[in-house]
Every structure is written in C-alpha cells, then in structure tokens.
Design an enzyme around this catalytic site. Structure first.
Site, PDB file in Angstrom:
ATOM      1  N   LYS A  11       7.973 -12.420  -0.408  1.00 17.36           N
ATOM      2  CA  LYS A  11       8.428 -12.471   1.108  1.00 17.36           C
ATOM      3  C   LYS A  11       9.313 -13.642   1.173  1.00 17.36           C
ATOM      4  O   LYS A  11      10.161 -14.073   0.323  1.00 17.36           O
ATOM      5  CB  LYS A  11       7.316 -12.337   2.066  1.00 17.36           C
ATOM      6  CG  LYS A  11       6.398 -11.357   1.711  1.00 17.36           C
ATOM      7  CD  LYS A  11       5.579 -10.992   2.877  1.00 17.36           C
ATOM      8  CE  LYS A  11       4.381 -10.038   2.475  1.00 17.36           C
ATOM      9  NZ  LYS A  11       3.595  -9.672   3.620  1.00 17.36           N
ATOM     10  N   HIS A  95       9.659  -1.691   2.941  1.00 18.62           N
ATOM     11  CA  HIS A  95       8.638  -2.545   3.193  1.00 18.62           C
ATOM     12  C   HIS A  95       8.291  -2.413   4.823  1.00 18.62           C
ATOM     13  O   HIS A  95       9.226  -2.288   5.484  1.00 18.62           O
ATOM     14  CB  HIS A  95       8.797  -3.734   2.760  1.00 18.62           C
ATOM     15  CG  HIS A  95       7.485  -4.497   3.091  1.00 18.62           C
ATOM     16  ND1 HIS A  95       7.000  -5.178   3.980  1.00 18.62           N
ATOM     17  CD2 HIS A  95       6.644  -5.101   1.954  1.00 18.62           C
ATOM     18  CE1 HIS A  95       5.815  -5.949   4.027  1.00 18.62           C
ATOM     19  NE2 HIS A  95       5.597  -5.822   2.563  1.00 18.62           N
ATOM     20  N   GLU A  97       7.610  -4.462   6.938  1.00 20.22           N
ATOM     21  CA  GLU A  97       8.217  -5.602   7.730  1.00 20.22           C
ATOM     22  C   GLU A  97       9.666  -5.321   7.943  1.00 20.22           C
ATOM     23  O   GLU A  97      10.538  -5.764   8.921  1.00 20.22           O
ATOM     24  CB  GLU A  97       7.910  -6.960   7.121  1.00 20.22           C
ATOM     25  CG  GLU A  97       6.468  -7.506   7.106  1.00 20.22           C
ATOM     26  CD  GLU A  97       6.029  -8.263   5.943  1.00 20.22           C
ATOM     27  OE1 GLU A  97       6.698  -8.862   5.043  1.00 20.22           O
ATOM     28  OE2 GLU A  97       4.817  -8.447   5.890  1.00 20.22           O
ATOM     29  N   GLY A 173      -1.351  -8.911   5.130  1.00 24.75           N
ATOM     30  CA  GLY A 173      -1.621 -10.250   5.510  1.00 24.75           C
ATOM     31  C   GLY A 173      -2.526 -10.364   6.502  1.00 24.75           C
ATOM     32  O   GLY A 173      -2.670 -11.472   7.180  1.00 24.75           O
TER      33      GLY A 173
HETATM   34  C1  PEP Z   1       2.827  -6.939   1.287  1.00 23.02           C
HETATM   35  O1  PEP Z   1       3.410  -7.403   2.150  1.00 23.02           O
HETATM   36  O2  PEP Z   1       3.409  -6.250   0.342  1.00 23.02           O
HETATM   37  C2  PEP Z   1       1.521  -7.289   0.970  1.00 23.02           C
HETATM   38  C3  PEP Z   1       0.743  -6.449   0.327  1.00 23.02           C
HETATM   39  O3  PEP Z   1       1.029  -8.478   1.529  1.00 23.02           O
HETATM   40  P1  PEP Z   1      -0.476  -8.899   1.302  1.00 23.02           P
HETATM   41  O4  PEP Z   1      -0.957  -8.861   0.033  1.00 23.02           O
HETATM   42  O5  PEP Z   1      -0.283 -10.625   1.957  1.00 23.02           O
HETATM   43  O6  PEP Z   1      -1.330  -8.388   2.437  1.00 23.02           O
END
Ligand code: PEP
Length: 249
Positions: A11, A95, A97, A173
C-alpha cells in the site's frame, strides 16, 4: 498442481529506501521458502529500487494499480507500459481501496485489465464483499458479479495468467479474519463461477485470501483446498512475518 502464491501489498507505506531494505530482507530469507511464488506489490516510486534489490532472486515484483489508458493527458497516472520495464510481472487490480476511494467500477477495471495484459502484466484481480453485504447474505452474489463483469471478458489465453484474490472488505486491516471455513466456502464458489465460463482451466487459477492474514492464522487458512495463498497487507511490511506466512503451507 496449482501455483501457490504469497503476495505482499505494501500500500502507501515505506520510503523508497525503507522499501529497498524490506525487499532485501525478504530476498535474504526467501531461500527458506520452497514451491511458493513470492511477490512484492510496491508503490510506483519503489519499482526501480525494489527491482534492483530482488534481481537474480526468486522474488517477483508487482505494481498496486495501473492506468486504464495507454498514455496521454492523464496527470498523475502511471501506465502499464511504464511499469513493465522494471521487470514487474504482476499488477494488483480492483483492490477494495481503489474501488472505494477512487470509484473504480467494472468498466474501468475492464480497461485496466486490457492495459495490463497488453504490457505483459498478470493481474491479481481482487474481489470481496463489504460487511453489510456479508451480513445480509449477499456475499456470493457480490463476488459473482465482480467476476462476471470483468473476468468473463478475458480470452482463454488471458485467463490462464490470471490470479484472483478474495478479500472480504470487513477483514482488511481490521484484525478480523474470515474463518478458514468461510474462506474455503467462498473460494470454492469463485472457482465454480470461473469454471462456468472457462471450464476445467479454473482448476489452475490461483485464488488468494486477503484480510488480516498473519503468521498465526495463515497455516489454517492455507490448509483449505481452494485457498492457494494470500494477499498480505500489514504483515507484508515485516520481512520475517511475510516469510513466516509463506512457510505456512
Ligand atoms: C490488503 O489490503 O490487501 C490486505 C489484505 O490488508 P491486511 O492484510 O492488512 O488486512
């Protein structure tokens, strides 16, 4: 046998120098990992230093996004053709996000997929439902639609290179993880949807789990028949955790 993959999604974390050091630490420990493809999904600014840090190792490089356009007046965007020369072999697309904060929908993602394939990048295509969608029992429909609207437009040859990542948005997250059984249930569903279009080829498609995957829960999740690895966010920022996850198969 399907390819096993553990991919990090850094990220918007680390400076280029920190990213280079992290990549070097992953490379140094990667000899402990057998029969698992390791991929680092880095910010655009890190493609150059990280590509040098992983040169000659088994570690592969991914970008976290690419433009839907090939070139031109798109200030701030980065084309797939600008990513591939750094030796990147993968690009994370769709993704949650990006879907959430940048309004990426299937129309945009279809264009990004075209750009990725045209430049030799294999997409790691992310799907997954939000909390309210799971709570109202719509999670199967949500991922089915995300696949039908984008993956079903691929040619057979393109499909052969595709990696899918199932990432329940409520687990990203948050420290909450889907149970191994929940992951298996929806991964099997995803494979069935893929098979409805691409037939037996879907047996070869790596389907990764993402969402608070860490060394302590990876082994249980990866033990499931249709879970072929992980897309790792937070835990990918520490080389020892990332490698521990890759050793969890
Ligand atoms: C991601 O955003 O691809 C992810 C899996 O994040 P996290 O492992 O921090 O939950």
């Amino acid at each position: 046998m399907r390819q096993k993959i553990v991919a990090g999604n850094w990220k918007m974390n680390t400076t280029p120098a920190e990213g280079e050091a992290l990549a070097k630490a992953v490379v140094a420990a990667s000899s402990e990992v057998k029969d698992v493809t390791l991929i680092l999904g880095v910010p655009f600014t890190h493609l150059c230093p990280v590509s040098k840090a992983i040169a000659g190792s088994q570690v592969k490089l991914a970008a976290q996004d690419c433009s839907a356009h090939d070139k031109g007046a798109y200030t701030g965007e980065v084309a797939a053709s600008m990513i591939a020369p750094f030796g990147a072999q993968y690009v994370i697309l769709g993704h949650s996000e990006r879907r959430e904060y940048h309004g990426e929908n299937s129309a945009v993602l279809n264009e990004k997929m075209k750009q990725a394939y045209a430049n030799g990048l294999a997409p790691i295509y992310c799907v997954g439902e939000k909390l309210e969608e799971r709570e109202s029992g719509k999670h199967f429909d949500v991922v089915t639609k995300q696949i039908e609207e984008v993956v079903f437009n691929l040619s057979d040859d393109q499909f052969d290179k595709l990696v899918v990542a199932y990432e329940p948005v409520w687990a990203i997250g948050t420290g909450k993880t889907a149970t191994a059984d929940q992951a298996q249930e929806i991964h099997a569903h995803i494979r069935k949807v893929l098979a409805s279009k691409f037939g037996a080829k879907a047996e070869n498609t790596p389907i990764l789990y993402g969402g608070s995957c860490k060394p302590s829960n990876a082994a249980e999740i990866f033990s499931k028949a249709d879970v072929d690895g992980g897309l790792i966010g937070g835990a990918a920022l520490k080389a020892e955790d990332f490698i521990a996850i890759a050793k969890a198969f």
